[in-house]
Design an enzyme around this catalytic site. Structure first.
Site, mmCIF file in Angstrom:
data_model
loop_
_atom_site.group_PDB
_atom_site.id
_atom_site.type_symbol
_atom_site.label_atom_id
_atom_site.label_comp_id
_atom_site.label_asym_id
_atom_site.label_seq_id
_atom_site.Cartn_x
_atom_site.Cartn_y
_atom_site.Cartn_z
ATOM 1 N N ASP A 91 -34.687 -13.380 -23.885
ATOM 2 C CA ASP A 91 -33.315 -13.261 -24.404
ATOM 3 C C ASP A 91 -32.934 -14.660 -24.836
ATOM 4 O O ASP A 91 -32.776 -15.559 -24.001
ATOM 5 C CB ASP A 91 -32.396 -12.712 -23.305
ATOM 6 C CG ASP A 91 -30.969 -12.486 -23.796
ATOM 7 O OD1 ASP A 91 -30.608 -12.996 -24.870
ATOM 8 O OD2 ASP A 91 -30.209 -11.808 -23.065
ATOM 9 N N TYR A 97 -32.965 -1.346 -15.958
ATOM 10 C CA TYR A 97 -33.517 -2.288 -14.981
ATOM 11 C C TYR A 97 -33.834 -1.542 -13.689
ATOM 12 O O TYR A 97 -32.978 -0.845 -13.140
ATOM 13 C CB TYR A 97 -32.495 -3.412 -14.712
ATOM 14 C CG TYR A 97 -31.977 -4.018 -16.014
ATOM 15 C CD1 TYR A 97 -32.655 -5.060 -16.630
ATOM 16 C CD2 TYR A 97 -30.834 -3.506 -16.638
ATOM 17 C CE1 TYR A 97 -32.202 -5.584 -17.836
ATOM 18 C CE2 TYR A 97 -30.379 -4.020 -17.845
ATOM 19 C CZ TYR A 97 -31.066 -5.059 -18.437
ATOM 20 O OH TYR A 97 -30.619 -5.576 -19.627
ATOM 21 N N ASP A 136 -28.442 -14.415 -30.842
ATOM 22 C CA ASP A 136 -28.591 -13.854 -29.493
ATOM 23 C C ASP A 136 -29.455 -12.606 -29.602
ATOM 24 O O ASP A 136 -28.960 -11.536 -29.948
ATOM 25 C CB ASP A 136 -27.213 -13.535 -28.897
ATOM 26 C CG ASP A 136 -27.304 -13.062 -27.461
ATOM 27 O OD1 ASP A 136 -28.392 -13.180 -26.862
ATOM 28 O OD2 ASP A 136 -26.280 -12.580 -26.932
ATOM 29 N N ARG A 193 -34.637 -4.977 -22.093
ATOM 30 C CA ARG A 193 -33.415 -5.100 -22.900
ATOM 31 C C ARG A 193 -33.865 -5.368 -24.330
ATOM 32 O O ARG A 193 -34.807 -6.136 -24.562
ATOM 33 C CB ARG A 193 -32.532 -6.241 -22.375
ATOM 34 C CG ARG A 193 -31.261 -6.453 -23.168
ATOM 35 C CD ARG A 193 -30.208 -7.296 -22.426
ATOM 36 N NE ARG A 193 -30.628 -8.647 -22.123
ATOM 37 C CZ ARG A 193 -30.966 -9.095 -20.918
ATOM 38 N NH1 ARG A 193 -30.955 -8.275 -19.882
ATOM 39 N NH2 ARG A 193 -31.336 -10.337 -20.739
ATOM 40 N N HIS A 247 -21.138 -15.750 -26.336
ATOM 41 C CA HIS A 247 -20.151 -14.723 -25.978
ATOM 42 C C HIS A 247 -18.883 -15.195 -26.666
ATOM 43 O O HIS A 247 -18.077 -15.918 -26.095
ATOM 44 C CB HIS A 247 -19.969 -14.619 -24.463
ATOM 45 C CG HIS A 247 -21.200 -14.095 -23.771
ATOM 46 N ND1 HIS A 247 -21.319 -14.023 -22.413
ATOM 47 C CD2 HIS A 247 -22.368 -13.605 -24.259
ATOM 48 C CE1 HIS A 247 -22.514 -13.514 -22.099
ATOM 49 N NE2 HIS A 247 -23.168 -13.257 -23.204
ATOM 50 N N ASP A 264 -24.506 -43.921 -15.850
ATOM 51 C CA ASP A 264 -24.037 -44.002 -17.240
ATOM 52 C C ASP A 264 -24.797 -43.032 -18.145
ATOM 53 O O ASP A 264 -24.914 -43.233 -19.349
ATOM 54 C CB ASP A 264 -24.150 -45.448 -17.766
ATOM 55 C CG ASP A 264 -25.580 -45.974 -17.656
ATOM 56 O OD1 ASP A 264 -26.431 -45.247 -17.102
ATOM 57 O OD2 ASP A 264 -25.833 -47.098 -18.113
ATOM 58 N N GLU A 280 -26.995 -4.447 -27.229
ATOM 59 C CA GLU A 280 -28.058 -4.862 -26.311
ATOM 60 C C GLU A 280 -28.158 -3.989 -25.062
ATOM 61 O O GLU A 280 -27.973 -4.464 -23.942
ATOM 62 C CB GLU A 280 -27.847 -6.314 -25.894
ATOM 63 C CG GLU A 280 -26.441 -6.655 -25.407
ATOM 64 C CD GLU A 280 -26.349 -8.110 -24.947
ATOM 65 O OE1 GLU A 280 -27.162 -8.507 -24.098
ATOM 66 O OE2 GLU A 280 -25.461 -8.832 -25.432
ATOM 67 N N HIS A 283 -20.995 -7.861 -27.202
ATOM 68 C CA HIS A 283 -19.986 -8.921 -27.164
ATOM 69 C C HIS A 283 -19.931 -9.508 -28.559
ATOM 70 O O HIS A 283 -20.861 -9.334 -29.356
ATOM 71 C CB HIS A 283 -20.329 -9.988 -26.099
ATOM 72 C CG HIS A 283 -21.709 -10.574 -26.218
ATOM 73 N ND1 HIS A 283 -22.030 -11.555 -27.125
ATOM 74 C CD2 HIS A 283 -22.867 -10.296 -25.552
ATOM 75 C CE1 HIS A 283 -23.323 -11.863 -26.998
ATOM 76 N NE2 HIS A 283 -23.858 -11.101 -26.051
ATOM 77 N N HIS A 322 -29.276 -12.673 -16.155
ATOM 78 C CA HIS A 322 -29.237 -14.022 -16.729
ATOM 79 C C HIS A 322 -30.220 -14.940 -15.993
ATOM 80 O O HIS A 322 -29.871 -16.040 -15.571
ATOM 81 C CB HIS A 322 -27.805 -14.586 -16.725
ATOM 82 C CG HIS A 322 -26.947 -14.009 -17.808
ATOM 83 N ND1 HIS A 322 -25.609 -14.275 -17.945
ATOM 84 C CD2 HIS A 322 -27.252 -13.171 -18.830
ATOM 85 C CE1 HIS A 322 -25.131 -13.624 -18.989
ATOM 86 N NE2 HIS A 322 -26.100 -12.940 -19.545
ATOM 87 N N GLU A 365 -32.040 -6.404 -27.967
ATOM 88 C CA GLU A 365 -30.736 -6.899 -28.439
ATOM 89 C C GLU A 365 -30.833 -7.363 -29.884
ATOM 90 O O GLU A 365 -31.697 -8.171 -30.238
ATOM 91 C CB GLU A 365 -30.304 -8.083 -27.558
ATOM 92 C CG GLU A 365 -29.045 -8.785 -28.037
ATOM 93 C CD GLU A 365 -28.542 -9.836 -27.054
ATOM 94 O OE1 GLU A 365 -29.360 -10.416 -26.316
ATOM 95 O OE2 GLU A 365 -27.320 -10.068 -27.036
ATOM 96 N N HIS A 399 -24.474 -3.677 -17.314
ATOM 97 C CA HIS A 399 -23.748 -4.601 -18.188
ATOM 98 C C HIS A 399 -23.208 -3.874 -19.415
ATOM 99 O O HIS A 399 -23.579 -2.730 -19.692
ATOM 100 C CB HIS A 399 -24.616 -5.803 -18.569
ATOM 101 C CG HIS A 399 -25.897 -5.471 -19.299
ATOM 102 N ND1 HIS A 399 -25.933 -5.212 -20.651
ATOM 103 C CD2 HIS A 399 -27.186 -5.382 -18.864
ATOM 104 C CE1 HIS A 399 -27.191 -4.990 -21.023
ATOM 105 N NE2 HIS A 399 -27.971 -5.074 -19.955
#
Ligand code: GLY
Ligand code: MN
Ligand code: MN
Length: 437
Positions: free
Chosen positions: A262, A391, A273, A409, A363, A42, A387, A356, A245, A411, A352
């Site tokens: 991030d 890498y 973000d 990165r 996103h 529950d 961003e 966005h 991510h 951003e 990437h």
């Protein structure tokens, strides 16, 4: 209305009116709220309202259905959970049917348990039905029954239900342009994120764990009233920064590591973000500094390309050009910029997109391309991230050794204004001298 009260009640009314104009008189739109999800027994996962349902209703509870019937004498109906003394003793008060009218401006309300008897009556009175098939199995079936009933009953009078249309893109197109109060909510989410990052920025990070840093960030968000994060915080040290991510956040931060954060607090359901990459020890190695300068320069160039009339992809293209030049300087890639752009040889190091939309969802909804495949043009009121990153994971061959384990990165969240742009997260330091000890 909602938890942090940045959006005035009239704005929800205006959104519904705009939406109903698109639906058209004589038609009906049915929208489903979020549902509680059982974790085990529950125990439920923390509930957060579905963003589009929130956008049009501001109603914060699960298991609700909103029905819009423009042109009718009761254009806005809410089906909500009725009061239940036992459940309310266990998990807290419900808004109930009466307050859904007096506080949330519905024209009529029903108990959600009456959906199967009451919704068909509303559908019967309408022409086209706007509903995202699959959103709710009960409604899916009710609509199917209506289609069959009205087709078979046609000879006895009445029109067939021939048009079933999905409302999501119509809502997305409203959501992609932000009002001034929405921009205030995003700005507040960013300000809180900024305070969290400030607590990490000059902290001695070497020897701490990623989760300790995560706790420092997020405790500041909670302290400042943000009820939850917009997405799981990425706190990635060393080679973990090359996982886009990464959310495990269990490793210990070593001397010489970069620490990529991030992260975004949520305010009134709007998300920030922001990414920043700090040297754990306070000092960049020379290779780290070289890569950082390239990413920062790519980001600045991309941000400067944001203005009304530019395409959604322009910041990405601008960033890629700078990153390619940088990859050549780093002796990672050879060839002309043009040939590298064409062959996508930069992709192992920048895999990437650069932007966005940002809003109720991190996103956020909204198309990047039009139906004719042309890219969407930026308009005043849109909010997008910029961003870029680079890498160099340790398991990649053929790159200078000193680059291995570097992931960077940077951003920021950019509002398109009438004349250009405003960097809503500009106050969060990103220059090398600002973030070094
Ligand atoms: N935080 C995920 C992203 O930057 O897209
Ligand atoms: Mn991010
Ligand atoms: Mn992002």
């Amino acid at each position: 209305m909602s938890s942090n009260n940045t959006i005035p009640r009239e704005e929800f009314t205006n959104r519904r009116n705009q939406f109903m104009k698109k639906i058209g008189d004589g038609n009906i739109a049915i929208l489903v709220s979020g549902e509680e999800v059982i974790r085990n027994g529950d125990v439920y996962f923390p509930f957060r309202q579905n963003s589009s349902f929130h956008y049009l209703t501001g109603f914060p509870e699960p298991s609700c259905v909103a029905v819009f019937a423009p042109g009718s004498n009761k254009p806005y109906t809410l089906f909500v959970r009725k009061h239940d003394p036992v459940m309310e003793t266990w998990v807290g008060p419900r808004i109930g049917l009466r307050k859904a009218i007096s506080q949330y401006d519905a024209n009529q309300t029903f108990d959600i348990n009456e959906l199967s008897s009451e919704l068909p009556k509303l559908i019967k009175m309408s022409n086209d039905v706007w509903y995202s098939v699959g959103a709710n199995s009960t409604i899916d079936q009710l609509i199917k029954d209506q289609i069959v009933e009205r087709r078979d009953g046609r000879q006895r009078g009445g029109a067939s239900l021939t048009a079933l249309r999905d409302p999501q893109e119509t809502i997305d197109n409203l959501r992609v342009i932000k009002s001034s109060s929405e921009i205030s909510a995003i700005q507040e989410a960013i300000n809180i994120t900024s305070a969290g990052l400030a607590n990490v920025e000059h902290l001695s990070k070497t020897g701490k764990t990623e989760y300790e840093v995560q706790a420092i960030l997020e405790s500041e968000y909670r302290r400042l009233g943000s009820p939850r994060d917009g997405f799981p915080s990425i706190v990635a040290a060393g080679n973990n920064s090359c996982t886009l991510h990464y959310t495990a956040n269990r490793a210990r931060i070593k001397n010489g590591d970069l620490l990529l954060l991030d992260t975004g607090a949520e305010w009134d359901l709007y998300s920030a973000d922001v990414s920043r990459t700090y040297p754990a020890s306070g000092k960049f190695t020379s290779a780290q500094k070289d890569v950082y300068e390239i990413v920062l320069s790519a980001q600045q160039t991309a941000i400067e390309s944001v203005r009304p009339g530019m395409t959604f992809y322009e910041p990405h293209e601008a960033a890629v050009r700078v990153l390619i030049d940088g990859l050549k300087d780093l002796k990672v890639l050879k060839g002309t910029r043009k040939s590298i752009e064409k062959s996508f040889a930069y992709r192992p190091f920048y895999m990437h997109g650069t932007s966005h939309w940002l809003g109720l969802d991190v996103h956020d909804v909204g198309n990047y391309s039009n139906p004719d495949q042309t890219p969407v043009k930026l308009k005043s009121g849109m909010v997008l991230t910029v961003e870029p990153g680079l890498y160099f994971p340790t398991n990649i061959d053929g790159i200078p050794k000193e680059l291995k384990g570097i992931g960077i990165r940077i951003e920021d969240d950019i509002l398109v204004t009438r004349t250009g742009r405003r960097n809503l997260s500009e106050a969060i330091p990103s220059k090398i001298d600002e973030i070094s000890a």
